[in-house]
Design a protein around this motif. Structure first.
Motif, PDB file in Angstrom:
ATOM      1  N   ILE A 124     -14.440  32.274  -1.511  1.00 52.73           N
ATOM      2  CA  ILE A 124     -13.106  31.738  -1.795  1.00 52.73           C
ATOM      3  C   ILE A 124     -12.781  30.754  -0.675  1.00 52.73           C
ATOM      4  O   ILE A 124     -13.030  31.050   0.508  1.00 52.73           O
ATOM      5  CB  ILE A 124     -12.049  32.876  -1.834  1.00 52.73           C
TER       6      ILE A 124
ATOM      7  N   TYR B 198     -20.263  43.500   8.212  1.00 55.91           N
ATOM      8  CA  TYR B 198     -19.217  43.134   7.240  1.00 55.91           C
ATOM      9  C   TYR B 198     -19.434  43.881   5.923  1.00 55.91           C
ATOM     10  O   TYR B 198     -18.500  44.472   5.373  1.00 55.91           O
ATOM     11  CB  TYR B 198     -19.271  41.624   7.019  1.00 55.91           C
TER      12      TYR B 198
ATOM     13  N   THR C  44       2.017  42.566  13.126  1.00 60.69           N
ATOM     14  CA  THR C  44       1.381  43.891  13.233  1.00 60.69           C
ATOM     15  C   THR C  44      -0.126  43.681  13.276  1.00 60.69           C
ATOM     16  O   THR C  44      -0.706  43.151  12.316  1.00 60.69           O
ATOM     17  CB  THR C  44       1.703  44.778  11.997  1.00 60.69           C
TER      18      THR C  44
ATOM     19  N   ALA D 269      -5.807  42.041   5.071  1.00 59.06           N
ATOM     20  CA  ALA D 269      -6.305  41.652   6.402  1.00 59.06           C
ATOM     21  C   ALA D 269      -7.753  42.084   6.556  1.00 59.06           C
ATOM     22  O   ALA D 269      -8.100  43.239   6.316  1.00 59.06           O
ATOM     23  CB  ALA D 269      -5.449  42.294   7.493  1.00 59.06           C
ATOM     24  N   GLY D 270      -8.577  41.141   6.953  1.00 61.21           N
ATOM     25  CA  GLY D 270      -9.983  41.458   7.164  1.00 61.21           C
ATOM     26  C   GLY D 270     -10.593  40.412   8.062  1.00 61.21           C
ATOM     27  O   GLY D 270     -10.124  39.273   8.136  1.00 61.21           O
ATOM     28  N   VAL D 271     -11.639  40.817   8.765  1.00 65.26           N
ATOM     29  CA  VAL D 271     -12.337  39.887   9.653  1.00 65.26           C
ATOM     30  C   VAL D 271     -13.830  39.986   9.390  1.00 65.26           C
ATOM     31  O   VAL D 271     -14.321  40.964   8.836  1.00 65.26           O
ATOM     32  CB  VAL D 271     -12.052  40.203  11.147  1.00 65.26           C
TER      33      VAL D 271
ATOM     34  N   GLY E  87      -2.109  36.688  14.495  1.00 69.23           N
ATOM     35  CA  GLY E  87      -2.127  35.547  15.398  1.00 69.23           C
ATOM     36  C   GLY E  87      -1.398  34.311  14.901  1.00 69.23           C
ATOM     37  O   GLY E  87      -0.999  33.467  15.703  1.00 69.23           O
ATOM     38  N   SER E  88      -1.210  34.182  13.584  1.00 69.85           N
ATOM     39  CA  SER E  88      -0.734  32.914  13.003  1.00 69.85           C
ATOM     40  C   SER E  88       0.774  32.923  12.790  1.00 69.85           C
ATOM     41  O   SER E  88       1.267  32.892  11.657  1.00 69.85           O
ATOM     42  CB  SER E  88      -1.455  32.642  11.678  1.00 69.85           C
TER      43      SER E  88
ATOM     44  N   THR F 179     -11.103  29.382   2.038  1.00 71.18           N
ATOM     45  CA  THR F 179     -10.102  29.737   3.052  1.00 71.18           C
ATOM     46  C   THR F 179     -10.664  29.356   4.422  1.00 71.18           C
ATOM     47  O   THR F 179     -11.808  28.906   4.523  1.00 71.18           O
ATOM     48  CB  THR F 179      -9.832  31.259   3.060  1.00 71.18           C
ATOM     49  N   ASP F 180      -9.872  29.614   5.458  1.00 73.01           N
ATOM     50  CA  ASP F 180     -10.366  29.356   6.821  1.00 73.01           C
ATOM     51  C   ASP F 180     -11.626  30.173   7.103  1.00 73.01           C
ATOM     52  O   ASP F 180     -12.516  29.727   7.824  1.00 73.01           O
ATOM     53  CB  ASP F 180      -9.299  29.733   7.860  1.00 73.01           C
TER      54      ASP F 180
ATOM     55  N   ILE G 165      -6.225  34.055   1.315  1.00 72.54           N
ATOM     56  CA  ILE G 165      -5.994  34.893   0.132  1.00 72.54           C
ATOM     57  C   ILE G 165      -4.684  35.654   0.265  1.00 72.54           C
ATOM     58  O   ILE G 165      -3.912  35.769  -0.697  1.00 72.54           O
ATOM     59  CB  ILE G 165      -7.198  35.854  -0.051  1.00 72.54           C
ATOM     60  N   GLY G 166      -4.402  36.163   1.451  1.00 73.97           N
ATOM     61  CA  GLY G 166      -3.170  36.934   1.660  1.00 73.97           C
ATOM     62  C   GLY G 166      -1.932  36.096   1.403  1.00 73.97           C
ATOM     63  O   GLY G 166      -0.962  36.561   0.785  1.00 73.97           O
TER      64      GLY G 166
ATOM     65  N   LYS H 254     -17.070  46.639   3.835  1.00 78.93           N
ATOM     66  CA  LYS H 254     -16.535  46.418   2.491  1.00 78.93           C
ATOM     67  C   LYS H 254     -17.027  47.477   1.509  1.00 78.93           C
ATOM     68  O   LYS H 254     -16.311  47.845   0.574  1.00 78.93           O
ATOM     69  CB  LYS H 254     -16.891  45.009   2.018  1.00 78.93           C
TER      70      LYS H 254
ATOM     71  N   SER I 234      -3.673  44.730  12.732  1.00 75.36           N
ATOM     72  CA  SER I 234      -4.357  45.756  11.940  1.00 75.36           C
ATOM     73  C   SER I 234      -5.413  46.513  12.748  1.00 75.36           C
ATOM     74  O   SER I 234      -5.911  47.541  12.287  1.00 75.36           O
ATOM     75  CB  SER I 234      -5.012  45.128  10.700  1.00 75.36           C
TER      76      SER I 234
ATOM     77  N   ILE J 229      -8.389  44.476  -0.552  1.00 76.17           N
ATOM     78  CA  ILE J 229      -9.308  43.348  -0.750  1.00 76.17           C
ATOM     79  C   ILE J 229     -10.635  43.677  -0.063  1.00 76.17           C
ATOM     80  O   ILE J 229     -10.723  43.735   1.159  1.00 76.17           O
ATOM     81  CB  ILE J 229      -8.725  42.025  -0.200  1.00 76.17           C
ATOM     82  N   GLY J 230     -11.633  43.929  -0.885  1.00 71.48           N
ATOM     83  CA  GLY J 230     -12.987  44.169  -0.389  1.00 71.48           C
ATOM     84  C   GLY J 230     -13.772  42.875  -0.415  1.00 71.48           C
ATOM     85  O   GLY J 230     -13.290  41.825  -0.016  1.00 71.48           O
TER      86      GLY J 230
HETATM   87  P1  NDP Z   1      -8.700  34.246   6.522  1.00 75.17           P
HETATM   88  O1  NDP Z   1      -9.461  34.424   7.793  1.00 75.17           O
HETATM   89  O2  NDP Z   1      -8.538  32.898   5.965  1.00 75.17           O
HETATM   90  O3  NDP Z   1      -7.267  34.956   6.650  1.00 75.17           O
HETATM   91  C1  NDP Z   1      -7.226  36.280   7.127  1.00 75.17           C
HETATM   92  C2  NDP Z   1      -5.824  36.827   7.039  1.00 75.17           C
HETATM   93  O4  NDP Z   1      -5.860  38.173   7.533  1.00 75.17           O
HETATM   94  C3  NDP Z   1      -4.852  36.046   7.881  1.00 75.17           C
HETATM   95  O5  NDP Z   1      -3.586  36.067   7.280  1.00 75.17           O
HETATM   96  C4  NDP Z   1      -4.847  36.856   9.189  1.00 75.17           C
HETATM   97  O6  NDP Z   1      -3.635  36.781   9.887  1.00 75.17           O
HETATM   98  C5  NDP Z   1      -5.009  38.273   8.663  1.00 75.17           C
HETATM   99  N1  NDP Z   1      -5.590  39.112   9.701  1.00 75.17           N
HETATM  100  C6  NDP Z   1      -6.812  39.010  10.245  1.00 75.17           C
HETATM  101  N2  NDP Z   1      -6.948  39.921  11.230  1.00 75.17           N
HETATM  102  C7  NDP Z   1      -5.769  40.583  11.297  1.00 75.17           C
HETATM  103  C8  NDP Z   1      -5.279  41.621  12.128  1.00 75.17           C
HETATM  104  N3  NDP Z   1      -6.022  42.150  13.093  1.00 75.17           N
HETATM  105  N4  NDP Z   1      -4.032  42.070  11.894  1.00 75.17           N
HETATM  106  C9  NDP Z   1      -3.256  41.526  10.937  1.00 75.17           C
HETATM  107  N5  NDP Z   1      -3.657  40.532  10.128  1.00 75.17           N
HETATM  108  C10 NDP Z   1      -4.908  40.059  10.325  1.00 75.17           C
HETATM  109  O7  NDP Z   1      -9.449  35.196   5.474  1.00 75.17           O
HETATM  110  P2  NDP Z   1      -9.503  35.155   3.865  1.00 75.17           P
HETATM  111  O8  NDP Z   1      -8.200  34.812   3.307  1.00 75.17           O
HETATM  112  O9  NDP Z   1     -10.708  34.411   3.490  1.00 75.17           O
HETATM  113  O10 NDP Z   1      -9.846  36.702   3.597  1.00 75.17           O
HETATM  114  C11 NDP Z   1      -8.875  37.648   3.208  1.00 75.17           C
HETATM  115  C12 NDP Z   1      -9.600  38.915   2.788  1.00 75.17           C
HETATM  116  O11 NDP Z   1     -10.519  38.604   1.741  1.00 75.17           O
HETATM  117  C13 NDP Z   1     -10.420  39.571   3.899  1.00 75.17           C
HETATM  118  O12 NDP Z   1     -10.336  40.969   3.784  1.00 75.17           O
HETATM  119  C14 NDP Z   1     -11.827  39.079   3.604  1.00 75.17           C
HETATM  120  O13 NDP Z   1     -12.807  39.957   4.114  1.00 75.17           O
HETATM  121  C15 NDP Z   1     -11.808  39.052   2.088  1.00 75.17           C
HETATM  122  N6  NDP Z   1     -12.805  38.183   1.482  1.00 75.17           N
HETATM  123  C16 NDP Z   1     -12.792  36.822   1.671  1.00 75.17           C
HETATM  124  C17 NDP Z   1     -13.742  36.031   1.070  1.00 75.17           C
HETATM  125  C18 NDP Z   1     -13.803  34.553   1.228  1.00 75.17           C
HETATM  126  O14 NDP Z   1     -14.807  33.943   0.803  1.00 75.17           O
HETATM  127  N7  NDP Z   1     -12.796  33.894   1.786  1.00 75.17           N
HETATM  128  C19 NDP Z   1     -14.806  36.624   0.238  1.00 75.17           C
HETATM  129  C20 NDP Z   1     -14.719  38.044   0.093  1.00 75.17           C
HETATM  130  C21 NDP Z   1     -13.755  38.777   0.691  1.00 75.17           C
HETATM  131  P3  NDP Z   1      -3.467  36.003  11.311  1.00 75.17           P
HETATM  132  O15 NDP Z   1      -4.064  34.652  11.162  1.00 75.17           O
HETATM  133  O16 NDP Z   1      -1.998  35.994  11.516  1.00 75.17           O
HETATM  134  O17 NDP Z   1      -4.160  36.822  12.325  1.00 75.17           O
END
Ligand code: NDP
Length: 237
Positions: A179, A146, A58, A83-85, A39-40, A181-182, A18-19, A150, A60, A130-131
């Protein structure tokens, strides 16, 4: 397009999913975009080259690094905290350190980034976090940590909207459902159980979420603040 020409945008967590779609959207619309990754590195550098944006590392989970990154990005017109995990599973079995890390990334970082951005944000600035629809609805077990993170963003956005509203700065949460994504692949093991509770039985696309973010950041949304904007194919309906 070019609706964000001359605007400075920082996306925390922009390397994938999404980012990355949010970075692509703002760059295509003419903004000057900086995004963070953890990490990416390869994906981040590729995206930066493709879009003419700037990638910076950076983590988070590191509060002071997040604050410094926002401060060093100069006055921002738009801050997006993406950014979210996840930390999914039985809470009785979960590693408490993983839960604390999730809270640092999903809750503490958005708060500190938003506050730091607001220090120098001009009138009309936008803060978008992004929640998740899981901030409202948790139809399966294993989501407690999680979901907690949120729903915390909801209170944060309502409060900061009051704090910064007098300066014309809006604070909103975008709440996606599934959505592709990975983190949540459209062909992943959770797809059937997720689609079963949805009105539109498929995953959404990262670009769908980026479109909502762009609208909230744009001139039509200046009266929208302290609100949750769900984009979930009816997951929460
Ligand atoms: P992905 O795991 O596919 O991507 C996560 C992104 O966040 C990557 O660019 C990653 O960067 C970055 N990120 C993760 N941890 C860190 C950190 N510690 N510091 C900096 N960057 C970080 O996730 P999504 O795209 O699916 O999710 C994006 C957002 O949307 C999140 O907040 C997630 O909770 C939310 N969301 C997603 C849903 C879904 O179904 N996909 C549903 C609802 C919400 P890097 O790889 O470089 O570490």
């Amino acid at each position: 397009m070019g609706g964000f020409k001359g605007k400075s945008v920082l996306v925390l967590g922009g390397s994938r999913g999404i980012g990355a779609a949010i970075v692509q959207r703002f760059a295509a619309d003419g903004a000057t975009v900086t995004f963070t990754y953890a990490g990416s590195r390869e994906a981040a550098e590729r995206l930066a080259a493709e879009t003419g944006s700037t990638a910076v590392v950076t983590d988070s989970a590191d509060r002071d690094a997040v604050i410094a990154r926002v401060r060093d990005s100069g006055p921002l017109d738009v801050l997006v905290v993406n950014a979210g995990v996840g930390a999914f599973g039985d809470p009785l079995e979960q590693d408490p350190d993983a839960v604390d890390r999730l809270i640092r990334i999903n809750v503490a970082a958005p708060y500190h980034a938003a506050v730091e951005a607001a220090r120098r944000m001009p009138e009309g600035g936008r803060i978008i976090v992004i929640g998740s629809v899981n901030g409202d609805r948790i139809p399966f077990p294993g989501l407690s940590a999680y979901a907690m993170s949120k729903s915390a963003l909801q209170g944060m956005a309502r409060g900061l909207a009051r704090d910064f509203g007098p300066r014309g700065i809006t604070v909103n949460v975008v709440q996606p459902g599934p959505i592709d994504t990975d983190m949540n692949p459209a062909d992943g093991p959770m797809k059937d159980i997720q689609h079963a509770v949805m009105a539109i039985k498929r995953h959404g696309r990262p670009e769908d979420v980026a479109g909502m973010v762009a609208w909230l950041a744009g001139p039509e949304a200046g009266f929208v603040t302290g609100a949750m904007h769900t984009i979930d194919g009816g997951f929460g309906a």
